[in-house]
Design a protein around this motif. Structure first.
Motif, PDB file in Angstrom:
ATOM      1  N   LYS A 192       0.769  -0.990  -0.043  1.00 34.97           N
ATOM      2  CA  LYS A 192       0.012  -0.038  -0.076  1.00 34.97           C
ATOM      3  C   LYS A 192       1.013   1.126   0.043  1.00 34.97           C
ATOM      4  O   LYS A 192       0.688   2.171  -0.461  1.00 34.97           O
ATOM      5  CB  LYS A 192      -0.739  -0.088   1.420  1.00 34.97           C
ATOM      6  CG  LYS A 192      -2.166  -0.839   0.835  1.00 34.97           C
ATOM      7  CD  LYS A 192      -3.109  -0.689   2.309  1.00 34.97           C
ATOM      8  CE  LYS A 192      -3.906  -1.872   2.614  1.00 34.97           C
ATOM      9  NZ  LYS A 192      -4.585  -1.978   3.946  1.00 34.97           N
ATOM     10  N   LEU A 211       1.351   6.348  -6.948  1.00 37.66           N
ATOM     11  CA  LEU A 211       0.372   7.474  -7.218  1.00 37.66           C
ATOM     12  C   LEU A 211       0.984   8.901  -7.333  1.00 37.66           C
ATOM     13  O   LEU A 211       0.295   9.699  -7.940  1.00 37.66           O
ATOM     14  CB  LEU A 211      -0.700   7.220  -6.410  1.00 37.66           C
ATOM     15  CG  LEU A 211      -1.622   6.168  -6.819  1.00 37.66           C
ATOM     16  CD1 LEU A 211      -2.786   5.910  -5.814  1.00 37.66           C
ATOM     17  CD2 LEU A 211      -2.381   6.420  -8.166  1.00 37.66           C
ATOM     18  N   LEU A 245       3.182   9.674 -10.263  1.00 37.89           N
ATOM     19  CA  LEU A 245       2.396   9.837 -11.339  1.00 37.89           C
ATOM     20  C   LEU A 245       1.504  11.137 -11.360  1.00 37.89           C
ATOM     21  O   LEU A 245       1.660  12.025 -12.567  1.00 37.89           O
ATOM     22  CB  LEU A 245       1.328   8.755 -11.570  1.00 37.89           C
ATOM     23  CG  LEU A 245       0.137   8.567 -12.638  1.00 37.89           C
ATOM     24  CD1 LEU A 245       1.286   8.433 -13.943  1.00 37.89           C
ATOM     25  CD2 LEU A 245      -0.482   7.651 -12.630  1.00 37.89           C
ATOM     26  N   ILE A 255       2.660  14.376 -14.066  1.00 37.97           N
ATOM     27  CA  ILE A 255       1.793  14.929 -15.012  1.00 37.97           C
ATOM     28  C   ILE A 255       1.167  16.426 -14.568  1.00 37.97           C
ATOM     29  O   ILE A 255       1.122  17.083 -15.519  1.00 37.97           O
ATOM     30  CB  ILE A 255       0.554  13.859 -15.162  1.00 37.97           C
ATOM     31  CG1 ILE A 255       0.901  12.583 -15.561  1.00 37.97           C
ATOM     32  CG2 ILE A 255      -0.495  14.744 -16.004  1.00 37.97           C
ATOM     33  CD1 ILE A 255      -0.091  11.741 -16.109  1.00 37.97           C
ATOM     34  N   CYS A 256       0.822  16.817 -13.288  1.00 39.93           N
ATOM     35  CA  CYS A 256       0.555  18.026 -13.023  1.00 39.93           C
ATOM     36  C   CYS A 256       1.511  19.167 -13.314  1.00 39.93           C
ATOM     37  O   CYS A 256       1.383  20.193 -13.656  1.00 39.93           O
ATOM     38  CB  CYS A 256      -0.040  17.894 -11.542  1.00 39.93           C
ATOM     39  SG  CYS A 256      -1.286  17.113 -11.248  1.00 39.93           S
ATOM     40  N   GLN A 276       3.783  18.986 -15.469  1.00 39.21           N
ATOM     41  CA  GLN A 276       3.654  19.397 -16.898  1.00 39.21           C
ATOM     42  C   GLN A 276       2.621  20.164 -17.300  1.00 39.21           C
ATOM     43  O   GLN A 276       2.563  21.054 -18.159  1.00 39.21           O
ATOM     44  CB  GLN A 276       3.744  17.998 -17.469  1.00 39.21           C
ATOM     45  CG  GLN A 276       4.844  17.154 -17.579  1.00 39.21           C
ATOM     46  CD  GLN A 276       6.128  17.589 -18.498  1.00 39.21           C
ATOM     47  OE1 GLN A 276       5.738  18.301 -19.483  1.00 39.21           O
ATOM     48  NE2 GLN A 276       7.135  17.099 -18.316  1.00 39.21           N
ATOM     49  N   LEU A 277       1.454  19.725 -16.740  1.00 39.22           N
ATOM     50  CA  LEU A 277       0.221  20.800 -17.303  1.00 39.22           C
ATOM     51  C   LEU A 277       0.372  22.011 -16.597  1.00 39.22           C
ATOM     52  O   LEU A 277      -0.084  23.184 -17.310  1.00 39.22           O
ATOM     53  CB  LEU A 277      -0.957  19.926 -16.245  1.00 39.22           C
ATOM     54  CG  LEU A 277      -1.334  18.784 -17.110  1.00 39.22           C
ATOM     55  CD1 LEU A 277      -2.738  18.077 -16.131  1.00 39.22           C
ATOM     56  CD2 LEU A 277      -1.837  19.065 -18.440  1.00 39.22           C
ATOM     57  N   ARG A 302       2.987  23.935 -18.840  1.00 42.21           N
ATOM     58  CA  ARG A 302       2.287  24.148 -20.246  1.00 42.21           C
ATOM     59  C   ARG A 302       1.283  25.398 -20.156  1.00 42.21           C
ATOM     60  O   ARG A 302       1.387  26.315 -20.945  1.00 42.21           O
ATOM     61  CB  ARG A 302       1.550  23.148 -20.884  1.00 42.21           C
ATOM     62  CG  ARG A 302       0.922  23.168 -21.983  1.00 42.21           C
ATOM     63  CD  ARG A 302       0.290  22.094 -22.388  1.00 42.21           C
ATOM     64  NE  ARG A 302       1.117  20.897 -22.618  1.00 42.21           N
ATOM     65  CZ  ARG A 302       1.087  19.955 -23.256  1.00 42.21           C
ATOM     66  NH1 ARG A 302      -0.186  19.506 -23.916  1.00 42.21           N
ATOM     67  NH2 ARG A 302       1.943  18.859 -23.574  1.00 42.21           N
TER      68      ARG A 302
END
Lengths: 304, 100
Positions: free
Chosen positions: B66, B73, B76, B80-81, B83-84, B87
Motif C-alpha cells: 500500500k 500514485l 504519477l 503529469i500535473c 507538466q500541465l 504548459r
C-alpha cells in the motif's frame, strides 16, 4: 506523550493560525487558494492527531482535493479577488468579539475534565450494531436519525446549487494528451479506493462520506477531461442518484415499523446488510451532490 | 535501537534533507519552471525515502505494497500535473528565466 510528539503538535498548533493569516493577506487569488489547501492539509493532520481518522479522511478528500478544484474553477469566471476592506472600527470590534469567543471555547475545552461521555455505552453495545468500527456504528445505527437528516439536507443543498448554475458551461481548452492519460490511470484507481473505503467502513476508518468525496474527485477529473458532463438537476439519472441515498435510508429506517419495532430499530441479524446498502446508496448521492458544486465546463473537442 | 530502526531513522533523515532542499528551491528559484523542477523532483525523492523508512517498520507485506502504491500514485500525479502547470504557464506568457 513523548517530546517529539509534543513538538509535532506544537508545530501544527502554531502553523494553523500562521497559514490562516497568510490566506487572508495573500495578494493573488491563486496564492490564497493554494494556501487554503495547505490549511486543509494541516487540519487533516490535526484530526489524525486527535484520534479521528474518519474526519481526517474527509478533510483530506474534500478540504484539499474538491475544495481546491472548486475554488480554482470558480476563479475562471472571476479572476480578481473581491475588494472587501470595511471600516476599521467594525473590523476591530469583530476581531475582539471573535477572540473573546475563541478564548471562551478554549477555556471550556481546557476545563472539561475528560468526561468520557457515552463512550462506554457505545463500546458495550457495539456487537449488536452489526459493525465493529464505533464511528460507523454511531453514525448509521445508534444516531442514525442525525445522519438521515444530514442526507436530506444534502438533497436540499443539491437543489440549491442546481438552481444557481449558469445557463451555459464555461468554455475551456481541449484536454491535452497528458490530462487524458492522467484520467485513464487515476480514475479507475479512485473508483477502487472509494469502493475499498466503503467496504472497510464497517470495521476501520472509512464509510459513505469518504467514498463519496473520492468518487466526486474522480468525477471532477472526468468533467475536466470532457468525458463526463457536469450533472444537471433536470436530468432523470441525476435525480435518481440524488434520491438513492435518502430513499434507501428512509426505507431502512421504516423497515422495522412493519414488524412492530420503532423507526431505525434495525433487526440485529440484518443490521450489517442494511447499513452497507445505505452506505452504498449514500456514497452515490454524496458524490453527485459534491460534483454538482463544480462549475459546468465545456472542454473543446480535441478534433482527433 | 535495532539495526532496522537505525536504517529507518537514517532514511527519514535523508527524506527530511530532500524535503528541506525542495522547499528552499520553491522559495528561492527565480521562475515557475525551475520551482516546479525543485518541487516535483526533490519532494518525490523525499517521499520515496519516507515510504522506504515506513516500509521497513511495517507489520505486513500488504502494508508495504500500500505504501508503494501511494508513492507510485504521487509520482504519477505530480509528474503529469507539473507538466500541465508548466504548459499553462507557457501559454499564459511566462518567459523562462535566463542568466542574462
Amino acid at each position: 506523550m513523548t517530546g517529539l510528539e509534543r513538538l509535532f503538535d506544537l508545530a501544527l498548533v502554531v502553523g494553523l493560525p500562521v497559514v490562516a493569516l497568510a490566506v487572508l493577506t495573500a495578494k493573488e487569488l491563486r496564492a490564497a487558494v493554494a494556501l487554503f489547501l495547505s490549511l486543509g492539509l494541516l487540519m487533516a493532520l490535526v484530526w489524525a492527531r486527535l484520534d479521528a481518522p474518519d474526519v481526517a479522511l474527509v478533510e483530506a478528500a474534500v478540504g484539499t482535493g474538491l475544495t481546491g478544484a472548486l475554488l480554482l474553477a470558480s476563479g475562471l469566471a472571476a479572476p480578481a479577488p473581491p475588494q472587501l476592506p470595511g471600516p476599521l472600527a467594525q473590523r476591530l470590534l469583530l476581531a475582539i468579539g471573535l477572540a473573546g469567543l475563541l478564548g471562551a471555547v478554549g477555556l471550556g475545552v481546557a476545563t472539561a475534565g475528560g468526561d468520557p461521555g457515552l463512550r462506554a455505552a457505545v463500546l458495550d453495545n457495539l456487537q449488536r450494531s452489526g459493525v465493529t468500527h464505533p464511528p460507523t456504528a454511531v453514525l448509521l445505527n445508534f444516531r442514525g436519525y442525525d445522519t438521515l437528516l444530514e442526507a436530506i439536507v444534502l438533497l436540499v443543498a443539491a437543489v440549491g446549487v442546481g438552481s444557481l448554475r449558469r445557463e451555459r458551461p464555461v468554455a475551456i481548452g481541449p484536454p491535452g494528451p497528458l490530462l487524458l492519460e492522467l484520467v485513464r490511470w487515476v480514475v479507475p484507481v479512485l473508483g477502487v479506493v472509494a469502493g475499498y473505503l466503503l467496504w472497510r467502513g464497517s470495521d476501520a476508518p472509512g464509510g459513505a462520506f469518504q467514498a463519496g468525496a473520492i468518487l466526486a474527485g474522480g468525477g471532477v477529473l472526468l468533467v475536466l477531461a470532457g468525458k463526463l458532463s457536469a450533472p444537471r438537476l433536470a436530468s432523470l439519472r441525476v435525480r435518481a442518484l440524488l434520491l438513492a441515498g435518502p430513499v434507501a435510508f428512509l426505507a431502512a429506517a421504516a423497515l422495522p415499523l412493519g414488524q412492530g419495532g420503532s423507526l431505525l430499530q434495525y433487526p440485529p441479524a440484518w443490521a450489517k446488510a442494511l447499513m452497507l446498502g445505505i452506505e452504498v446508496a449514500l456514497a452515490g448521492s454524496i458524490a453527485v451532490v459534491l460534483l454538482m458544486f463544480f462549475p459546468a465546463l465545456a472542454p473543446a473537442r480535441s478534433g482527433r | 535501537m535495532s539495526p532496522r530502526e537505525l536504517i529507518a531513522a537514517a532514511l527519514l533523515a535523508g527524506a527530511a534533507f530532500f524535503f528541506f532542499a525542495g522547499t528552499c528551491g520553491v522559495l528561492r528559484f527565480p521562475d515557475v519552471f525551475t520551482r516546479l523542477h525543485a518541487l516535483t523532483k526533490a519532494d518525490n525523492l523525499g517521499l520515496g525515502l519516507v515510504v522506504a523508512a515506513l516500509a521497513l517498520q511495517a507489520e505486513s507485506i500488504g502494508l508495504v505494497l500500500k505504501l508503494g502504491l501511494i508513492w507510485a500514485l504521487v509520482i504519477l500525479s505530480s509528474a503529469i500535473c507539473s507538466q500541465l502547470i508548466a504548459r499553462s504557464a507557457l501559454r499564459a506568457g511566462v518567459t523562462p528565466w535566463s542568466r542574462r
